[in-house]
Design a protein around this motif. Sequence first.
Motif, PDB file in Angstrom:
ATOM      1  N   UNK A 197      19.549  40.520  40.896  1.00  0.00           N
ATOM      2  CA  UNK A 197      20.783  40.809  41.520  1.00  0.00           C
ATOM      3  C   UNK A 197      20.287  42.266  42.389  1.00  0.00           C
ATOM      4  N   UNK A 198      20.507  42.300  43.595  1.00  0.00           N
ATOM      5  CA  UNK A 198      19.995  43.339  44.113  1.00  0.00           C
ATOM      6  C   UNK A 198      21.077  43.921  45.101  1.00  0.00           C
ATOM      7  N   UNK A 233      20.252  37.834  44.991  1.00  0.00           N
ATOM      8  CA  UNK A 233      19.145  37.566  44.335  1.00  0.00           C
ATOM      9  C   UNK A 233      18.231  37.459  45.556  1.00  0.00           C
ATOM     10  N   UNK A 234      16.842  37.802  45.303  1.00  0.00           N
ATOM     11  CA  UNK A 234      15.739  37.730  46.314  1.00  0.00           C
ATOM     12  C   UNK A 234      15.735  36.312  46.641  1.00  0.00           C
ATOM     13  N   UNK A 275      10.409  42.593  43.155  1.00  0.00           N
ATOM     14  CA  UNK A 275      10.886  41.258  43.513  1.00  0.00           C
ATOM     15  C   UNK A 275      11.591  40.533  42.516  1.00  0.00           C
ATOM     16  N   UNK A 276      11.576  40.998  41.152  1.00  0.00           N
ATOM     17  CA  UNK A 276      12.270  40.275  40.092  1.00  0.00           C
ATOM     18  C   UNK A 276      13.150  41.071  39.254  1.00  0.00           C
ATOM     19  N   UNK A 277      13.067  42.380  39.636  1.00  0.00           N
ATOM     20  CA  UNK A 277      14.221  43.246  38.566  1.00  0.00           C
ATOM     21  C   UNK A 277      15.228  43.440  39.503  1.00  0.00           C
ATOM     22  N   UNK A 280      21.408  47.260  41.126  1.00  0.00           N
ATOM     23  CA  UNK A 280      22.789  47.310  41.546  1.00  0.00           C
ATOM     24  C   UNK A 280      23.622  48.541  41.639  1.00  0.00           C
ATOM     25  N   UNK A 281      24.541  48.696  42.245  1.00  0.00           N
ATOM     26  CA  UNK A 281      25.445  50.005  42.850  1.00  0.00           C
ATOM     27  C   UNK A 281      26.815  49.545  42.532  1.00  0.00           C
TER      28      UNK A 281
END
Length: 322
Positions: A197-198, A233-234, A275-277, A280-281
């Motif tokens: 989750x980004x 997600x990416x 890419x995978x980590x 989130x804010x």
Amino acid sequence: MKGRILLTGASGFVGMALLPKLRKEGYQVLPVYRRKIEGGFQIADLSSNTDWARALVDIDTVIHTAARVHVMEEASANPLAEFRRVNVEGTIKLAQQAASAGVRRFIYLSSIKVNGESTSNRAPFNADEQCDPTDPYGLSKKEAEDALLELAEFTGMEVVIIRPPLVYGPGVKANFQSMIRWLTKGIPLPLGAIHNRRSLVAVGNLIDLICVCISHPDAANQVFLVSDDMDVSVTDLLRGLSHALGCDTRLLPVPQFVLTTALKLIGKGAIAERLCGSLQVDITKTKELLDWAPPVALGEGLAITAQAYCQAEAQESQQKSA
């Protein structure tokens, strides 16, 4: 009449989007550039030696977006010293002179890297938690923040700090632009099974928040996080971009742990984390204290970005064929 604003970094990605918005809102803006441009203020360098006196005459608000930014391939032998010279010493010199000139409010564009690099296996970052910057860029931004808030206590000049995550929009460069190019070229990518989750922020949302912070009374001496308020997600980001670009999605469903392991084995652990980590804010404070919500939805932001990219590519193609 609205107040006069000094805008640093006017030729940068955020500054170029913010300048016309401010003028449309009725502000008188003095943009700061590294080269001589009519109607702007030129500085040769951002450091403790920069003299801002002429630029700060009758200025009500400073919006400081200029910085030495995070780079993937660092060339300096002492990157922390270089980041401090520009991001700390240069920022504080500007702020001290702004306070002496009677500037009411100083808005500082910081970075989520002040909080840290990852929220994998933890709650999203929030604006008031203890920070843990892990690289020279993030550390320099944190040191600048601390010095600004201390200066606000002693001078009475109000300080507002905004920490964005990855900013995207028309004209975006670096990794985001690379993703767009991969997709438009139809390159198969092993990114079809990423479940992170980004948080991202459309440049339109960021400049909208900056505009709110110019005059909102509750913004004074506060730190705010900002995002589109819709984490992704990416894999889903790439699918959304593909849809906006009108191209086929060629994402190979390589298991996330396989991709992460492979990248770490070849010394690309930092790329694996991006890419995978997760990062989130939590923008609850921003929304509640300022009664603010991002006006641009994620899908709309991606569509605007994709349209601008396609137009720029078409213009470039026409120029080459002319």
